[in-house]
Motif scaffolding. Structure first.
Motif, mmCIF file in Angstrom:
data_model
loop_
_atom_site.group_PDB
_atom_site.id
_atom_site.type_symbol
_atom_site.label_atom_id
_atom_site.label_comp_id
_atom_site.label_asym_id
_atom_site.label_seq_id
_atom_site.Cartn_x
_atom_site.Cartn_y
_atom_site.Cartn_z
ATOM 1 N N SER A 68 0.849 -1.190 0.000
ATOM 2 C CA SER A 68 0.000 0.000 0.000
ATOM 3 C C SER A 68 0.883 1.238 0.000
ATOM 4 N N GLY A 69 0.306 2.354 -0.447
ATOM 5 C CA GLY A 69 1.036 3.610 -0.461
ATOM 6 C C GLY A 69 1.666 3.910 -1.799
ATOM 7 N N LYS A 70 2.579 4.899 -1.784
ATOM 8 C CA LYS A 70 3.259 5.316 -3.013
ATOM 9 C C LYS A 70 4.630 5.858 -2.633
ATOM 10 N N VAL A 71 5.654 5.463 -3.403
ATOM 11 C CA VAL A 71 7.029 5.905 -3.172
ATOM 12 C C VAL A 71 7.674 6.376 -4.471
ATOM 13 N N LYS A 72 8.602 7.303 -4.328
ATOM 14 C CA LYS A 72 9.487 7.661 -5.428
ATOM 15 C C LYS A 72 10.732 6.795 -5.245
ATOM 16 N N VAL A 73 11.037 5.999 -6.275
ATOM 17 C CA VAL A 73 12.139 5.035 -6.218
ATOM 18 C C VAL A 73 13.304 5.561 -7.038
ATOM 19 N N LYS A 74 14.479 5.575 -6.455
ATOM 20 C CA LYS A 74 15.692 5.928 -7.204
ATOM 21 C C LYS A 74 16.482 4.644 -7.429
ATOM 22 N N LEU A 75 16.725 4.326 -8.709
ATOM 23 C CA LEU A 75 17.542 3.175 -9.102
ATOM 24 C C LEU A 75 18.655 3.710 -9.986
ATOM 25 N N GLY A 76 19.859 3.768 -9.450
ATOM 26 C CA GLY A 76 20.949 4.388 -10.191
ATOM 27 C C GLY A 76 20.614 5.846 -10.420
ATOM 28 N N GLU A 77 20.636 6.279 -11.663
ATOM 29 C CA GLU A 77 20.313 7.675 -12.010
ATOM 30 C C GLU A 77 18.843 7.875 -12.365
ATOM 31 N N GLN A 78 18.075 6.789 -12.433
ATOM 32 C CA GLN A 78 16.668 6.856 -12.826
ATOM 33 C C GLN A 78 15.758 6.999 -11.608
ATOM 34 N N GLU A 79 14.636 7.711 -11.782
ATOM 35 C CA GLU A 79 13.615 7.802 -10.751
ATOM 36 C C GLU A 79 12.290 7.301 -11.305
ATOM 37 N N TYR A 80 11.542 6.595 -10.468
ATOM 38 C CA TYR A 80 10.250 6.019 -10.844
ATOM 39 C C TYR A 80 9.260 6.259 -9.715
ATOM 40 N N MET A 81 7.983 6.200 -10.035
ATOM 41 C CA MET A 81 6.944 6.180 -9.016
ATOM 42 C C MET A 81 6.443 4.734 -8.932
ATOM 43 N N ALA A 82 6.228 4.261 -7.716
ATOM 44 C CA ALA A 82 5.692 2.921 -7.503
ATOM 45 C C ALA A 82 4.609 3.007 -6.438
ATOM 46 N N GLY A 83 3.506 2.290 -6.687
ATOM 47 C CA GLY A 83 2.391 2.304 -5.753
ATOM 48 C C GLY A 83 1.842 0.917 -5.517
#
Length: 121
Positions: A68-83
């Motif tokens: 549950s919820g939502k996070v901003k994920v940083k993987l290396g130089e990339q950023e993603y939203m995951a929920g």
């Protein structure tokens, strides 16, 4: 091996003590080598809105499922939203971390060697 481990078990995550990580996230080691697992550890991580997991890297992969919820994920130089219902694969040696956009609960699976390093034999 005690009977509980040889036959498996069912427990509540409420029975497990949480530890606060850098950034404010709370981690509960649900299943590790200390209670019978041979290959993988399961962790429950909760992150309140505005807090984060530590940004770091290590030599093992891990897999995350957002309950549950939502996070901003940083993987290396990339950023993603995951929920909710998203899953994340983090390869070995990739710098990573998460910032909570909402109160978030996630399951994280890591190899037993991670638990042994972080929790001791």
């Amino acid at each position: 091996m005690n009977a509980e481990v040889s036959n498996g078990y069912v427990k509540s995550s409420e029975e497990v003590k949480g530890d606060v990580m850098d950034g404010g996230a709370v981690i509960k080691w649900l299943i590790t080598h200390k209670n019978g697992a041979k290959n993988y550890s399961m962790r429950l991580i909760t992150v309140q809105k505005g807090k984060s997991t530590p940004h770091h890297h290590h030599d093992y992969e891990h897999e995350i499922f957002i309950i549950s919820g939502k996070v901003k994920v940083k993987l290396g130089e990339q950023e993603y939203m995951a929920g909710q219902d998203d899953f994340i694969f983090i390869p070995p040696n990739v710098e990573h971390g998460m910032n909570a956009e909402e109160d978030t609960r996630m399951i994280c699976i890591v190899p037993i060697k991670a638990a042994k390093v972080l929790l001791g034999e």
